[in-house]
Design a protein around this motif. Structure first.
Motif, PDB file in Angstrom:
ATOM      1  N   ARG A   1     116.967 -28.505  25.265  1.00 44.36           N
ATOM      2  CA  ARG A   1     117.729 -28.747  26.373  1.00 44.36           C
ATOM      3  C   ARG A   1     118.017 -30.170  26.896  1.00 44.36           C
ATOM      4  N   LYS A   2     117.150 -31.167  26.646  1.00 48.24           N
ATOM      5  CA  LYS A   2     117.258 -32.434  26.760  1.00 48.24           C
ATOM      6  C   LYS A   2     118.541 -33.086  26.186  1.00 48.24           C
ATOM      7  N   LEU A   3     118.457 -32.714  24.798  1.00 43.95           N
ATOM      8  CA  LEU A   3     119.731 -33.244  24.001  1.00 43.95           C
ATOM      9  C   LEU A   3     120.904 -32.619  24.292  1.00 43.95           C
ATOM     10  N   GLN A   4     121.002 -31.418  24.789  1.00 41.90           N
ATOM     11  CA  GLN A   4     122.175 -30.928  25.352  1.00 41.90           C
ATOM     12  C   GLN A   4     122.730 -31.553  26.671  1.00 41.90           C
ATOM     13  N   ILE A   5     121.627 -31.944  27.607  1.00 41.16           N
ATOM     14  CA  ILE A   5     121.961 -32.498  28.816  1.00 41.16           C
ATOM     15  C   ILE A   5     122.285 -33.883  28.285  1.00 41.16           C
ATOM     16  N   ILE A   6     122.017 -34.613  27.384  1.00 47.50           N
ATOM     17  CA  ILE A   6     122.200 -36.220  27.389  1.00 47.50           C
ATOM     18  C   ILE A   6     123.763 -35.878  26.735  1.00 47.50           C
ATOM     19  N   LEU A   7     124.127 -34.956  25.782  1.00 47.94           N
ATOM     20  CA  LEU A   7     125.191 -34.903  25.714  1.00 47.94           C
ATOM     21  C   LEU A   7     126.264 -34.509  26.728  1.00 47.94           C
ATOM     22  N   LEU A   8     126.043 -33.692  27.372  1.00 53.36           N
ATOM     23  CA  LEU A   8     126.799 -33.221  28.591  1.00 53.36           C
ATOM     24  C   LEU A   8     127.053 -34.349  29.410  1.00 53.36           C
ATOM     25  N   GLN A   9     126.248 -35.131  29.779  1.00 46.75           N
ATOM     26  CA  GLN A   9     126.349 -36.173  30.563  1.00 46.75           C
ATOM     27  C   GLN A   9     127.112 -37.622  30.066  1.00 46.75           C
ATOM     28  N   SER A  10     127.495 -37.569  28.647  1.00 48.90           N
ATOM     29  CA  SER A  10     128.625 -38.326  28.128  1.00 48.90           C
ATOM     30  C   SER A  10     129.998 -37.794  27.975  1.00 48.90           C
ATOM     31  N   ILE A  11     130.234 -36.440  28.469  1.00 48.78           N
ATOM     32  CA  ILE A  11     131.418 -35.906  28.536  1.00 48.78           C
ATOM     33  C   ILE A  11     131.951 -36.090  30.157  1.00 48.78           C
ATOM     34  N   LEU A  12     133.038 -35.864  30.048  1.00 51.34           N
ATOM     35  CA  LEU A  12     133.780 -36.022  31.440  1.00 51.34           C
ATOM     36  C   LEU A  12     133.968 -34.256  31.797  1.00 51.34           C
ATOM     37  N   LEU A  13     133.441 -33.837  32.756  1.00 49.34           N
ATOM     38  CA  LEU A  13     133.236 -32.377  32.758  1.00 49.34           C
ATOM     39  C   LEU A  13     134.194 -31.834  33.813  1.00 49.34           C
ATOM     40  N   ARG A  14     134.728 -30.704  33.579  1.00 49.44           N
ATOM     41  CA  ARG A  14     136.050 -30.006  34.203  1.00 49.44           C
ATOM     42  C   ARG A  14     135.749 -28.643  34.567  1.00 49.44           C
ATOM     43  N   LYS A  15     136.393 -28.155  35.538  1.00 50.66           N
ATOM     44  CA  LYS A  15     136.061 -26.881  36.170  1.00 50.66           C
ATOM     45  C   LYS A  15     136.444 -25.760  35.084  1.00 50.66           C
ATOM     46  N   ASP A  16     137.474 -26.050  34.046  1.00 53.33           N
ATOM     47  CA  ASP A  16     137.636 -24.963  33.177  1.00 53.33           C
ATOM     48  C   ASP A  16     136.937 -24.768  32.194  1.00 53.33           C
ATOM     49  N   MET A  17     135.720 -25.702  31.731  1.00 47.78           N
ATOM     50  CA  MET A  17     134.915 -25.614  30.657  1.00 47.78           C
ATOM     51  C   MET A  17     134.090 -24.727  31.027  1.00 47.78           C
ATOM     52  N   GLU A  18     133.605 -24.004  29.949  1.00 45.02           N
ATOM     53  CA  GLU A  18     132.548 -23.103  29.893  1.00 45.02           C
ATOM     54  C   GLU A  18     131.218 -23.656  29.896  1.00 45.02           C
ATOM     55  N   LEU A  19     130.473 -23.963  31.220  1.00 47.16           N
ATOM     56  CA  LEU A  19     129.312 -24.795  31.079  1.00 47.16           C
ATOM     57  C   LEU A  19     128.274 -23.690  31.516  1.00 47.16           C
ATOM     58  N   GLU A  20     126.962 -24.323  31.547  1.00 46.80           N
ATOM     59  CA  GLU A  20     125.710 -23.502  32.026  1.00 46.80           C
ATOM     60  C   GLU A  20     124.939 -24.397  32.533  1.00 46.80           C
ATOM     61  N   LEU A  21     123.873 -23.785  33.192  1.00 46.75           N
ATOM     62  CA  LEU A  21     122.790 -24.481  33.838  1.00 46.75           C
ATOM     63  C   LEU A  21     121.237 -23.866  33.763  1.00 46.75           C
ATOM     64  N   GLU A  22     121.240 -22.660  34.051  1.00 50.50           N
ATOM     65  CA  GLU A  22     120.005 -22.264  34.064  1.00 50.50           C
ATOM     66  C   GLU A  22     119.163 -22.238  32.725  1.00 50.50           C
ATOM     67  N   PRO A  23     119.955 -21.976  31.526  1.00 48.08           N
ATOM     68  CA  PRO A  23     119.449 -22.124  30.292  1.00 48.08           C
ATOM     69  C   PRO A  23     119.007 -23.612  29.903  1.00 48.08           C
ATOM     70  N   LEU A  24     119.454 -24.528  30.709  1.00 45.50           N
ATOM     71  CA  LEU A  24     119.142 -26.030  30.748  1.00 45.50           C
ATOM     72  C   LEU A  24     118.149 -26.633  31.387  1.00 45.50           C
TER      73      LEU A  24
END
Length: 317
Positions: free
Chosen positions: A164-187
């Motif tokens: 989960r931590k590795l995924q979060i680090i990668l997500l924080q290096s990305i410019l997130l957008r509303k159209d992306m298929e993102l998740e929260l509870e599994p992280l």
């Protein structure tokens, strides 16, 4: 300066069960949860789904039973002392083979499930080794998007805070957008993590529908640590703004809402004010007085607030 990169994330391949992500190599029997075409161990194009592998094992079991029945029939014929006994042995063998075939065809699905269970027990070390290799491959990717996509596939099967931590680090290096298929509870992690808190704050801006009970509880549990962050107030206010999507969230976390109601933007406070005003008999605690106070100070002459009338039910937005 914003150092986050712009990428496109491909949507995940969804399955009914986590194990359906696994594939097994017919050649070297190694396992993988990634979508590579060739086996990373032997290089052969021999990967097949674990369910297909189990069905193949079930069919092989059927063939073995039929061959055994045929062998017994031939032995019975060979040792028959009369032509009549040979005939009886042959007919009995044919009937036995036909019955075995019919029964196996009928229970093939159950047999495949049994073979799948055996495979998980027998090959658990091979599966673990394969997933560790997958993790190393994902971590070595130079493309952040590809690395995250691979991590996401692995995380369906391996559920721990390290992944989960590795995924979060990668997500924080990305410019997130509303159209992306993102998740929260599994992280969500067991312990406080500032990267996760920042990610929740970003979701509160672009995808507040992902913030649900477990996320609210995580934020409230680590509220003081989040407040100590540079933009902690904004993160907490954003989460409070996400809560006003539903009346039940506001009721469940009234204390938290009362602490951050003043920082809500007008549209979110309008929603909060409507929920509280239209449900006067609910147990709002300190939130009711705080909402009234903010209304008097900032919005009592605002036309959008004048149209709100008490009623018994509301609709989520």
């Amino acid at each position: 300066m914003n150092k986050k990169i712009r990428i496109t994330l491909r949507p995940p391949v969804k399955t009914n069960y986590a194990y359906e992500k696994l594939r097994c190599c017919r050649n070297c029997r190694s396992y993988t949860a990634l979508g590579e075409e060739n086996c990373t161990i032997c290089g052969k194009s021999a990967l097949r789904s674990i369910e297909e592998h189990a069905r193949h094992a079930a069919k092989r079991s059927l063939i073995n039973d039929l061959l055994l029945a045929l062998l017994l029939t031939l032995i019975a014929i060979l040792f028959s002392q009369t032509f009549q006994m040979m005939t009886i042995s042959a007919v009995s063998g044919i009937v036995l083979i036909a019955v075995l075939y019919a029964v196996h065809r009928k229970v093939l699905v159950n047999r495949a499930t049994f073979e799948l269970s055996k495979m998980f027990v027998r090959d658990r070390d091979r599966i673990a080794d394969g997933l560790v290799r997958n993790l190393e491959i994902a971590a070595a990717q130079e493309n952040e998007a590809r690395s995250y996509e691979l991590m996401r596939e692995i995380a369906v099967i391996i559920r721990n805070d390290h992944i989960r931590k590795l995924q979060i680090i990668l997500l924080q290096s990305i410019l997130l957008r509303k159209d992306m298929e993102l998740e929260l509870e599994p992280l969500l992690l067991e312990n406080f993590d500032p990267e996760l808190a920042s990610y929740i704050g970003e979701l509160a801006k672009i995808k507040r529908e992902l913030i649900k009970d477990r996320a609210f509880q995580y934020v409230i549990r680590y509220e003081q640590q989040i407040l100590a962050m540079e933009n902690g107030d904004d993160i907490l206010a954003g989460v409070a703004g996400a809560a006003v999507r539903m009346k039940r969230y506001v009721l469940a976390y009234t204390g938290f809402m009362a602490r951050y109601a003043r920082k809500l933007p007008k549209d979110r406070f309008l929603r909060l004010y409507r929920i509280v005003t239209e449900n006067p008999d609910a147990n709002w605690g300190a939130l009711k007085a705080e909402t009234a106070r903010i209304y008097e100070e900032k919005y009592q002459w605002d036309a959008d607030f004048q149209q709100i009338k008490p009623r018994s039910t509301i609709h989520d937005v």
